[in-house]
Design an enzyme around this catalytic site. Structure first.
Site, PDB file in Angstrom:
ATOM      1  N   ARG B  60       0.858  -1.188   0.000  1.00  0.00           N
ATOM      2  CA  ARG B  60       0.000   0.000   0.000  1.00  0.00           C
ATOM      3  C   ARG B  60       0.889   1.230   0.000  1.00  0.00           C
ATOM      4  O   ARG B  60       1.769   1.347   0.851  1.00  0.00           O
ATOM      5  CB  ARG B  60      -0.854   0.055   1.268  1.00  0.00           C
ATOM      6  N   ASP B  62       0.665   5.479   0.298  1.00  0.00           N
ATOM      7  CA  ASP B  62      -0.250   6.548   0.698  1.00  0.00           C
ATOM      8  C   ASP B  62      -0.394   7.609  -0.384  1.00  0.00           C
ATOM      9  O   ASP B  62       0.357   7.617  -1.362  1.00  0.00           O
ATOM     10  CB  ASP B  62       0.296   7.237   1.960  1.00  0.00           C
ATOM     11  N   ARG B 205       8.408   6.488   6.477  1.00  0.00           N
ATOM     12  CA  ARG B 205       8.260   7.921   6.772  1.00  0.00           C
ATOM     13  C   ARG B 205       8.418   8.211   8.256  1.00  0.00           C
ATOM     14  O   ARG B 205       8.876   9.289   8.640  1.00  0.00           O
ATOM     15  CB  ARG B 205       6.925   8.422   6.245  1.00  0.00           C
TER      16      ARG B 205
END
Lengths: 267, 267
Positions: B60, B62, B205
């Site tokens: 996934r 973002d 991140r």
């Protein structure tokens, strides 16, 4: 003009080093029918200083052409420091234009006429499939190119020649000295770098166009030499698209914008 | 499932290697409130094959996160070759998404569960002035960072640890093995590369965020080690912005997309 008794004895000239993504612009110079780098810069100067100025540019870049180190200059009566011009103009400029550095220069400084050297870079993405992250940043040429043949031909263009065949229509002398014309290949991309004191209109894109034809094997090196020997406006064929072209840097005697990575040359 | 007597014995599974500029998307997975990479891919598959399929993704990403080598797969009854899927899907995909390569894979292939290794790259532009050509492609950090200190701390995060402090809220085991966490500096930019079989949500991140705090000198390396020793969800502070993050590649046993530049690793 310093020390004149005229009305603008307090004027100073500021030179700025500009980086921009040219995708959204009609070109560097003011145009009636679209946004330009010049009008965005002049608007930002007006917002910062309340002055209406005319900015002069080192080189004209066409619609879609980018710059890592374009140089522009303007007169101002503002007392802002060079560093304040950098941060202040960047506050008002759109996100696809930035001032990388600024300097106070002599009142008579002319960024176009005083340039000693201009370096352009043309980027070709030579992988089979288009790259989303390279769109508007390089020319996607899907068919394999013979970069070694392109480099041999590029070297043959170096030196003092009449480049009319490799330029758009131009009134005036079409002799130029191409100090460097180099083809660098690696990692699926091919870069053409060209350095000269001055270029003819569209000369870089109208050199990359035939170099790519040669890289496909459609024309031979002797054809390029014939175009040098018998100059005829635009004879060497169409220009490569603007999205791959970058004005990398412009050099002046005794002017150093003080960037560690050079005048935009690292990118 | 091959050889089943079920209704879809003629189905094949295709895996595609995707590159995308995530700037305009709400993320890789289907979302009600915005465009996603998944919905664009499924729409392109429908236009090409007239089939309505569900595409599964390796990882996934973002909103705003990019990919050089995301892997997705889907079932199809189409007889198109892998090469025809590449050119056909690229015809229908928007210009910020492309299929770099395609392969027919086993019917039971699961791009998420079968991945051996994922490589992420985080790009920081550490020059004083924002760069128009790097906007949406890297995180602009104007203040100088101590890249050597960041690299020392990054090396300390490698290995098997409970990374809960360096992740968003997650139900389940938060131990992971970070095979590589490397800080590479040069030319005004700092790149953080992280490799693991699997990551926690937002782990890259939420690792870059505290590494930058450390690069400023605001926190010390022992603080990062304490967050490893006393795992607590999101303890290590906020995530770095999504625009600097790239899913570079996903590796599988016995699967080779056959690109000369690797699974997107050259860019």
């Amino acid at each position: 003009m310093n020390g004149d008794a005229g009305a603008r004895t307090d004027g100073r000239r500021i030179a700025v080093l500009l980086e921009y993504d040219g995708t959204a612009y009609s070109g560097s110079q003011y145009q009636e029918n679209g946004p330009s780098i010049q009008s965005e810069l002049e608007t930002a100067i007006h917002k910062l200083t309340s002055e209406t100025v005319r900015a002069a540019f080192a080189g004209r870049t066409d619609a879609g052409v980018h710059a890592l180190g374009q140089v522009a200059s303007f007169e101002t009566t503002s007392r802002l420091t060079a560093a304040e011009f950098v941060s202040g103009l960047n506050h008002f400029l759109p996100e696809d234009i930035a001032v990388r550095s600024a300097l106070e220069v002599a009142r008579e400084f002319d960024p176009r006429r005083h340039a000693n050297s201009r370096l352009y870079r043309y980027r070709i993405d030579n992988r089979a499939v288009r790259s989303p992250l390279e769109r508007n940043r390089s020319w996607h040429v899907a068919r394999p190119l013979d970069a070694a043949a392109m480099q041999r031909a590029a070297a043959g263009l170096e030196g003092k020649h009449d480049f009319a065949s490799f330029a758009g229509p131009f009134e005036g002398r079409t002799e130029r000295t191409l100090r460097r014309c180099e083809v660098i290949a690696g990692g699926g991309s091919i870069t053409v770098e060209m350095e000269a004191q001055a270029f003819l209109p569209h000369q870089v894109r109208r050199t990359v166009g035939p170099l790519v034809e040669l890289g496909f094997g459609r024309i031979e090196e002797k054809m390029l030499m014939a175009w040098l020997d018998e100059p005829r406006a635009s004879a060497a064929g169409p220009a490569a698209p603007s999205c791959g072209l970058y004005l990398v840097s412009v050099a002046y005697d005794g002017l150093d914008f003080g960037l560690e990575d050079g005048n935009g040359q690292s990118a």
